[in-house]
Design an enzyme around this catalytic site. Sequence first.
Site, mmCIF file in Angstrom:
data_model
loop_
_atom_site.group_PDB
_atom_site.id
_atom_site.type_symbol
_atom_site.label_atom_id
_atom_site.label_comp_id
_atom_site.label_asym_id
_atom_site.label_seq_id
_atom_site.Cartn_x
_atom_site.Cartn_y
_atom_site.Cartn_z
ATOM 1 N N GLU A 139 45.941 73.223 -13.363
ATOM 2 C CA GLU A 139 46.608 73.795 -14.688
ATOM 3 C C GLU A 139 48.104 74.139 -15.054
ATOM 4 O O GLU A 139 48.611 74.547 -13.780
ATOM 5 C CB GLU A 139 45.791 75.198 -14.852
ATOM 6 C CG GLU A 139 44.386 75.211 -14.809
ATOM 7 C CD GLU A 139 43.467 75.263 -16.227
ATOM 8 O OE1 GLU A 139 44.359 75.236 -17.134
ATOM 9 O OE2 GLU A 139 42.130 75.394 -16.100
ATOM 10 N N HIS A 167 41.489 66.964 -20.097
ATOM 11 C CA HIS A 167 41.263 68.423 -20.500
ATOM 12 C C HIS A 167 40.338 67.608 -21.959
ATOM 13 O O HIS A 167 39.172 66.408 -21.786
ATOM 14 C CB HIS A 167 41.500 69.125 -20.637
ATOM 15 C CG HIS A 167 39.847 70.361 -20.457
ATOM 16 N ND1 HIS A 167 39.913 71.222 -20.253
ATOM 17 C CD2 HIS A 167 39.033 69.641 -19.990
ATOM 18 C CE1 HIS A 167 37.795 71.916 -20.540
ATOM 19 N NE2 HIS A 167 37.089 71.142 -19.766
ATOM 20 N N ASP A 179 43.104 70.742 -24.653
ATOM 21 C CA ASP A 179 44.326 70.379 -23.812
ATOM 22 C C ASP A 179 44.319 69.008 -22.837
ATOM 23 O O ASP A 179 43.370 68.476 -22.389
ATOM 24 C CB ASP A 179 43.672 72.179 -23.259
ATOM 25 C CG ASP A 179 43.037 71.879 -22.183
ATOM 26 O OD1 ASP A 179 41.603 71.542 -22.331
ATOM 27 O OD2 ASP A 179 43.508 72.548 -21.100
HETATM 28 ZN ZN LIG Z 1 40.900 72.566 -19.850
#
Ligand SMILES: [Zn+2]
Length: 312
Positions: free
Chosen positions: A145, A183, A193
Amino acid sequence: MKNFFRVFSLFLVISVLLSCASNPYAPTNRMHKKQAKVLTKQLRQFPPEQTGNGITLPYGEDWVGTTNFNLRKPNFVVIHHTAQESVEQTLKTFTLPRTQVSAHYVIGKDGTIYNMLNDYYRGWHGGAGKWGNNTDLNSSSIGIELDNNGKEEFSKPQIESLIELLKVLKEKHKLPDANFIGHSDIAPSRKVDPNPNFPWEKLAGEGYGLWYDEAVAIPEIAGDSIISEIPTIVEEGIIPADESEIIAKTETTADFTMDVSVEIALRIIGYDTSDMESAIKAFKLHFIQKDINAVLSDEELKILDNLYKKYL
Ligand SMILES: [Zn+2]
């Protein structure tokens, strides 16, 4: 000498206690260790459970455990943006049991890497997703992330740290170039994203993901950014966000034809094409990064044509 070691040991114990006391995540770190202990117990169980789903399998009388094994390895890296306001907010989100979301690594805008989960554990970052025939990306991937509110640029230190991390992971787990994905690639109808500012081309140049040949590249047009059209969709389980779709246009201008259909080409790359509109948008978010609608122009079709052959 003996006294020195006693004093040194005491100093060590006090240092450890003090560092634990000053770590605001000490309580959730204890939960982490407890969960790891439960999973370790599952792994150590031998002989394994004899029944499952009410079926009794005709196992042999003697249990025989092989002497030759190690841990399964992840085979993909899935990259995300957090769609949150700060890295602290994300660390908090990933340590609250009720959110049911996590990632193996979080990278701050200053390039700091937070390794929240061992690569060999299953993180909860992908949700329902599909890539090729792989329907459980959480089991087979490492989730990374990037701290980003969903619309902004990714900072230089953040991308530099990401590339360093990818280098380590690629070597450690022997990951193929094609298996570095986003993603939105694995969940086209739900996720957007990482955002279109993400430097996929730069990464592919270093061996993390695939890219098309220069010969089919669309010439750059200055000031052609669609970032304001990208909605913010936060990760599963976090506070509900604006679920509005990326704007879809309907006109089509393509004359170029491929040897296979657009659907087959997208499926060869890995996209779930059960919703074609979402699959095309996800493809464009990754490889075109502007005009992210469900229409493919001649130039974009040529890119798709060039790309799918690299995945064969
Ligand atoms: Zn994500």
